[in-house]
Design a protein around this motif. Structure first.
Motif, short mmCIF file in Angstrom:
data_model
loop_
_atom_site.label_atom_id
_atom_site.label_comp_id
_atom_site.label_asym_id
_atom_site.label_seq_id
_atom_site.Cartn_x
_atom_site.Cartn_y
_atom_site.Cartn_z
N GLY A 194 0.81 -1.21 0.00
CA GLY A 194 0.00 0.00 0.00
C GLY A 194 0.84 1.26 0.00
O GLY A 194 2.05 1.22 0.25
N PRO A 195 0.23 2.40 -0.29
CA PRO A 195 0.97 3.67 -0.33
C PRO A 195 1.62 4.00 1.01
O PRO A 195 1.09 3.68 2.08
CB PRO A 195 -0.12 4.70 -0.67
CG PRO A 195 -1.21 3.91 -1.34
CD PRO A 195 -1.19 2.57 -0.66
N GLU A 361 10.77 4.73 2.26
CA GLU A 361 11.16 5.15 0.91
C GLU A 361 10.88 4.04 -0.10
O GLU A 361 10.38 4.32 -1.20
CB GLU A 361 12.64 5.52 0.90
CG GLU A 361 13.11 6.20 -0.38
CD GLU A 361 13.45 5.23 -1.49
OE1 GLU A 361 13.48 5.66 -2.66
OE2 GLU A 361 13.70 4.03 -1.21
N ASN A 362 11.19 2.80 0.25
CA ASN A 362 10.94 1.72 -0.70
C ASN A 362 9.45 1.48 -0.88
O ASN A 362 8.98 1.21 -1.99
CB ASN A 362 11.63 0.43 -0.23
CG ASN A 362 11.56 -0.65 -1.29
OD1 ASN A 362 12.12 -0.52 -2.38
ND2 ASN A 362 10.85 -1.72 -0.99
N GLN A 363 8.69 1.60 0.19
CA GLN A 363 7.23 1.46 0.08
C GLN A 363 6.67 2.51 -0.87
O GLN A 363 5.84 2.22 -1.73
CB GLN A 363 6.57 1.58 1.46
CG GLN A 363 5.06 1.35 1.43
CD GLN A 363 4.42 1.50 2.80
OE1 GLN A 363 5.07 1.93 3.76
NE2 GLN A 363 3.14 1.16 2.91
N GLY A 364 7.16 3.75 -0.74
CA GLY A 364 6.71 4.80 -1.65
C GLY A 364 7.12 4.54 -3.08
O GLY A 364 6.34 4.76 -4.02
N THR A 373 2.54 15.50 0.88
CA THR A 373 3.27 15.83 2.09
C THR A 373 4.09 14.65 2.59
O THR A 373 5.25 14.80 2.98
CB THR A 373 2.30 16.29 3.19
OG1 THR A 373 1.57 17.43 2.73
CG2 THR A 373 3.03 16.64 4.47
N ASP A 374 3.48 13.46 2.57
CA ASP A 374 4.21 12.25 2.96
C ASP A 374 5.41 12.02 2.04
O ASP A 374 6.50 11.70 2.49
CB ASP A 374 3.29 11.03 2.91
CG ASP A 374 2.29 11.00 4.06
OD1 ASP A 374 2.65 11.43 5.17
OD2 ASP A 374 1.15 10.55 3.84
N GLU A 375 5.20 12.19 0.76
CA GLU A 375 6.28 11.97 -0.20
C GLU A 375 7.45 12.91 0.04
O GLU A 375 8.62 12.50 0.08
CB GLU A 375 5.77 12.14 -1.63
CG GLU A 375 6.84 11.93 -2.68
CD GLU A 375 6.31 12.01 -4.10
OE1 GLU A 375 7.07 11.72 -5.05
OE2 GLU A 375 5.13 12.39 -4.27
N ALA A 376 7.14 14.19 0.25
CA ALA A 376 8.20 15.18 0.47
C ALA A 376 8.98 14.87 1.75
O ALA A 376 10.22 14.94 1.75
CB ALA A 376 7.61 16.57 0.54
N ARG A 377 8.30 14.52 2.82
CA ARG A 377 8.97 14.25 4.09
C ARG A 377 9.83 12.99 3.99
O ARG A 377 10.98 12.96 4.46
CB ARG A 377 7.93 14.10 5.21
CG ARG A 377 8.51 13.65 6.54
CD ARG A 377 9.52 14.63 7.12
NE ARG A 377 10.16 14.09 8.31
CZ ARG A 377 9.66 14.19 9.54
NH1 ARG A 377 8.48 14.80 9.73
NH2 ARG A 377 10.31 13.69 10.57
#
Length: 419
Positions: A194-195, A361-364, A373-377
């Motif tokens: 999942g994301p 990071e790998n999950q993303g 916001t989650d991606e940037a952090r």
């Protein structure tokens, strides 16, 4: 009596919840302390954060050296990308010994792409400050810049195929059949589906879940299971692939030809991440040949060598440093890794935080992000773990590298590794 017993139990529960809350709060805001070093503008100038800029700087320094020394060879191995929007290359500069070929020194960088800025900086330090007439009289130098240029450009540790090059390097197919017996135990923790969502309970409770695993199996067992490398979960972290990655396959025959020109070679593979923040760890897989171990101990005399079998470190399968030596048909090779620590990951809290950042990071990368916001952090934390922006940290990297490279060059001529 029963009432007091219930009150005691309730108090213990409350204390446990408070302790867990405090630990989770500390974990969420965890940051290792910077070294107490004053920033040095000359040292900082070696750092170029983007792949294209770092490559241009390496090529420019290579131009200077190629004009100065006879028979210098330059090569660029193209690395294709499904994105098709970048020009990506493994760049090499080989300057042969100018008089008598007694030994070869190899520096390699960006095996883990996001670690490339530091590797590139140390390589250029070596080019500008150490490659002189005295060194090159009897020592050849081979510089390998950005072995994982896609990861460097995209700021990922892995290749576009999600392969960890430092778990992928082998001269036979047997590596890719290796089974990491401990990996299935940690797979649910480190490869969620999942994301990537920082607010999800699996991530809010990551520290407690990890501590439960540590309590059950022990930190050394879990560290080895996670970091050793695995060949069965292509979308998982530390995946070593099913075959040698194309750039390594293209590089191998060129390396073999150069290696055979010297009776002794030494490789230094440049990495960041693991270990005490601001410390240059000399990190080695224990060699099978005792003469090779003696040679490495002589080169790094007086230094603390972190043999991978130590309690706070780990061994890996398919490492590039060892693979380079395996390409030799004769002679001897000394494989070494310089690991510049960033997260105090030899300690439990730093180790779990490092793992959590890698997992997110790998999950993303595999499943996307729950929000921008989650991606940037997550991407910010990942970059800082492998390429700290701290001026103090970067300054110490250059200062320590200058001293350690000086020792290597002073000691290496004294080493003789027989059959």
């Amino acid at each position: 009596m029963l009432r007091w017993l219930w009150r005691a139990v309730l108090a213990l529960v409350v204390l446990g919840l408070v302790a867990a809350g405090v630990a989770s709060w500390r974990f969420a805001g965890y940051a290792a302390a910077d070294p107490a070093v004053a920033p040095d503008s000359q040292a900082l100038a070696y750092f170029v954060d983007d792949y294209a800029g770092a490559r241009a700087a390496f090529l420019a320094d290579g131009d200077t050296l190629a004009q100065r020394f006879a028979n210098a060879e330059r090569f660029a191995i193209p690395v294709g990308s499904r994105q098709g929007t970048r020009e990506l290359f493994v760049d090499g500069l080989y300057v042969p010994a100018q008089q008598s070929p007694k030994r070869l020194l190899i520096l390699s960088s960006a095996v883990h792409g996001v670690e490339g800025p530091t590797g590139s900086a140390v390589t250029r330090l070596f080019m500008q400050e150490f490659m002189n007439d005295a060194l090159l009289a009897d020592t050849g130098v081979l510089l390998l810049h950005a072995l994982n240029p896609w990861g460097f450009a995209e700021q990922r540790r892995f290749t576009e195929n999600n392969v960890d090059l430092n778990r992928n390097a082998a001269t036979t197919e047997a590596l890719y059949q290796t089974q990491n017996a401990g990996y299935p135990v940690v797979d649910p923790l480190i490869n969620p589906g999942g994301p990537a969502d920082l607010g999800a309970w699996q991530h809010r409770l990551f520290l407690l879940r990890s501590v439960a695993q540590i309590a059950r199996h022990g930190m050394p067992v879990l560290r080895q299971a996670v970091l050793q490398g695995q060949y069965e979960v292509p979308r998982g972290i530390y995946y070593g692939g099913k075959a040698l990655e194309p750039q390594l396959a293209a590089l191998a025959p060129r390396l073999a030809t150069i290696l055979e020109q010297y009776p002794l070679s030494m490789g230094i593979d440049l990495h960041t991440g693991y270990g005490a923040r601001g410390q240059l760890h000399v990190f080695l897989n224990p060699p099978e040949n005792p003469r090779v171990r003696e040679g490495l101990e002589a080169v790094f005399a007086g230094q603390n060598i972190d043999w991978g079998s130590g309690a706070d470190f780990y061994t890996v399968t398919g490492d590039v440093a060892g693979w380079i030596g395996a390409l030799r048909k004769s002679g001897a090779h000394l494989p070494a890794v310089f690991e510049y620590g960033t997260m105090d990951s030899q300690a439990t809290l730093g180790a779990v935080k490092s793992l959590h950042i890698t997992v997110l990071e790998n999950q993303g990368a595999q499943h996307g992000y729950a929000s921008a916001t989650d991606e940037a952090r997550i991407k910010h934390d990942y970059r800082e773990m492998f390429n700290p922006s701290s001026a103090a940290w970067r300054t110490k990297v250059i200062h320590d590298s200058r001293a350690m490279l000086g020792q290597v060059l002073a000691q290496l001529p004294q080493v003789s590794v027989g059959p």
